[in-house]
Design a protein around this motif. Structure first.
Motif, mmCIF file in Angstrom:
data_model
loop_
_atom_site.group_PDB
_atom_site.id
_atom_site.type_symbol
_atom_site.label_atom_id
_atom_site.label_comp_id
_atom_site.label_asym_id
_atom_site.label_seq_id
_atom_site.Cartn_x
_atom_site.Cartn_y
_atom_site.Cartn_z
ATOM 1 N N THR A 191 109.916 12.217 107.158
ATOM 2 C CA THR A 191 109.703 10.773 107.257
ATOM 3 C C THR A 191 109.843 10.278 108.688
ATOM 4 N N ASN A 192 110.247 11.172 109.587
ATOM 5 C CA ASN A 192 110.455 10.821 110.995
ATOM 6 C C ASN A 192 111.496 9.703 111.143
ATOM 7 N N ILE A 193 112.551 9.800 110.320
ATOM 8 C CA ILE A 193 113.660 8.851 110.364
ATOM 9 C C ILE A 193 114.911 9.653 110.703
ATOM 10 N N ARG A 194 115.729 9.107 111.614
ATOM 11 C CA ARG A 194 116.957 9.806 112.003
ATOM 12 C C ARG A 194 117.781 10.145 110.766
ATOM 13 N N LEU A 195 118.421 11.314 110.807
ATOM 14 C CA LEU A 195 119.180 11.799 109.664
ATOM 15 C C LEU A 195 120.249 10.796 109.234
ATOM 16 N N ARG A 196 120.942 10.212 110.183
ATOM 17 C CA ARG A 196 121.973 9.233 109.819
ATOM 18 C C ARG A 196 121.358 8.058 109.059
ATOM 19 N N ASN A 197 120.171 7.608 109.480
ATOM 20 C CA ASN A 197 119.522 6.492 108.799
ATOM 21 C C ASN A 197 119.074 6.876 107.385
ATOM 22 N N VAL A 198 118.609 8.096 107.226
ATOM 23 C CA VAL A 198 118.269 8.591 105.885
ATOM 24 C C VAL A 198 119.526 8.592 105.023
ATOM 25 N N ALA A 199 120.636 9.070 105.583
ATOM 26 C CA ALA A 199 121.897 9.098 104.849
ATOM 27 C C ALA A 199 122.318 7.685 104.437
ATOM 28 N N GLU A 200 122.183 6.730 105.348
ATOM 29 C CA GLU A 200 122.530 5.342 105.023
ATOM 30 C C GLU A 200 121.660 4.815 103.886
ATOM 31 N N LEU A 201 120.363 5.123 103.914
ATOM 32 C CA LEU A 201 119.450 4.676 102.853
ATOM 33 C C LEU A 201 119.837 5.278 101.502
ATOM 34 N N ILE A 202 120.258 6.533 101.520
ATOM 35 C CA ILE A 202 120.656 7.195 100.276
ATOM 36 C C ILE A 202 121.944 6.575 99.737
ATOM 37 N N TRP B 170 122.526 19.349 102.421
ATOM 38 C CA TRP B 170 122.301 19.189 103.864
ATOM 39 C C TRP B 170 120.837 19.485 104.193
ATOM 40 N N ALA B 171 120.303 20.561 103.631
ATOM 41 C CA ALA B 171 118.900 20.927 103.879
ATOM 42 C C ALA B 171 117.960 19.843 103.367
ATOM 43 N N VAL B 172 118.285 19.268 102.217
ATOM 44 C CA VAL B 172 117.458 18.191 101.653
ATOM 45 C C VAL B 172 117.447 16.996 102.608
ATOM 46 N N LEU B 173 118.611 16.589 103.089
ATOM 47 C CA LEU B 173 118.664 15.455 104.025
ATOM 48 C C LEU B 173 117.870 15.744 105.290
ATOM 49 N N ARG B 174 118.005 16.958 105.811
ATOM 50 C CA ARG B 174 117.252 17.335 107.015
ATOM 51 C C ARG B 174 115.749 17.249 106.768
ATOM 52 N N GLU B 175 115.307 17.775 105.606
ATOM 53 C CA GLU B 175 113.875 17.736 105.290
ATOM 54 C C GLU B 175 113.369 16.306 105.181
ATOM 55 N N VAL B 176 114.122 15.469 104.491
ATOM 56 C CA VAL B 176 113.704 14.072 104.339
ATOM 57 C C VAL B 176 113.607 13.423 105.716
ATOM 58 N N SER B 177 114.583 13.673 106.567
ATOM 59 C CA SER B 177 114.572 13.121 107.918
ATOM 60 C C SER B 177 113.340 13.591 108.693
ATOM 61 N N GLN B 178 113.068 14.886 108.629
ATOM 62 C CA GLN B 178 111.941 15.442 109.381
ATOM 63 C C GLN B 178 110.594 14.952 108.847
ATOM 64 N N VAL C 255 126.886 10.819 106.675
ATOM 65 C CA VAL C 255 126.091 11.985 106.286
ATOM 66 C C VAL C 255 126.793 12.759 105.177
ATOM 67 N N ASP C 256 128.112 12.931 105.296
ATOM 68 C CA ASP C 256 128.863 13.638 104.250
ATOM 69 C C ASP C 256 128.770 12.919 102.909
ATOM 70 N N GLN C 257 128.842 11.595 102.923
ATOM 71 C CA GLN C 257 128.718 10.836 101.677
ATOM 72 C C GLN C 257 127.336 11.033 101.058
ATOM 73 N N ALA C 258 126.300 11.019 101.885
ATOM 74 C CA ALA C 258 124.939 11.207 101.381
ATOM 75 C C ALA C 258 124.754 12.627 100.839
ATOM 76 N N ILE C 259 125.353 13.602 101.493
ATOM 77 C CA ILE C 259 125.300 14.974 100.973
ATOM 78 C C ILE C 259 125.969 15.016 99.608
#
Length: 107
Positions: A57-68, A47-55, A28-32
């Motif tokens: 897209t209904n994808i867990r935040l860690r998975n969004v971070a991995e995709l980024i 951090w807010a951007v990652l949270r919004e994308v997660s919410q 998550v820190d790397q994606a931030i």
């Protein structure tokens, strides 16, 4: 002895959970960091951007971070994630590129 065995098992499980948490936090820190660099936002905004994308897209935040992170490495990001990321960055990001002259307000 059974109490000691149960305690060892419980401690091993806790260590496993802590290792997973540390790994997840690093991802998550790397994606931030990527969001900060590419979107020219603050770490809190990243951090807010990652949270919004997660919410959205209904994808867990860690998975969004991995995709980024994969996107940063390979240039590939699923279109729905990319669109949501761009929208979130538009809401949180700066209105100008650093070092560029100020933008004129819309007429």
């Amino acid at each position: 002895m059974p109490d000691e065995t149960a305690r060892i098992v419980a401690l091993q499980e806790e260590v496993g959970q802590l290792k997973e948490a540390v790994t997840s936090h690093a991802v998550v820190d790397q994606a931030i960091g990527m969001t900060v660099a590419l979107g020219r936002v603050t770490p809190d905004q990243g951090w807010a951007v990652l949270r919004e994308v997660s919410q959205h897209t209904n994808i867990r935040l860690r998975n969004v971070a991995e995709l980024i992170i994969i996107w940063g490495q390979k240039g590939e990001l699923p279109p729905d994630i990319r669109a949501t990321l761009e929208d979130a960055l538009d809401r949180h990001g700066p209105t100008q590129i650093p070092g560029e002259p100020p933008l004129e307000p819309p007429s």
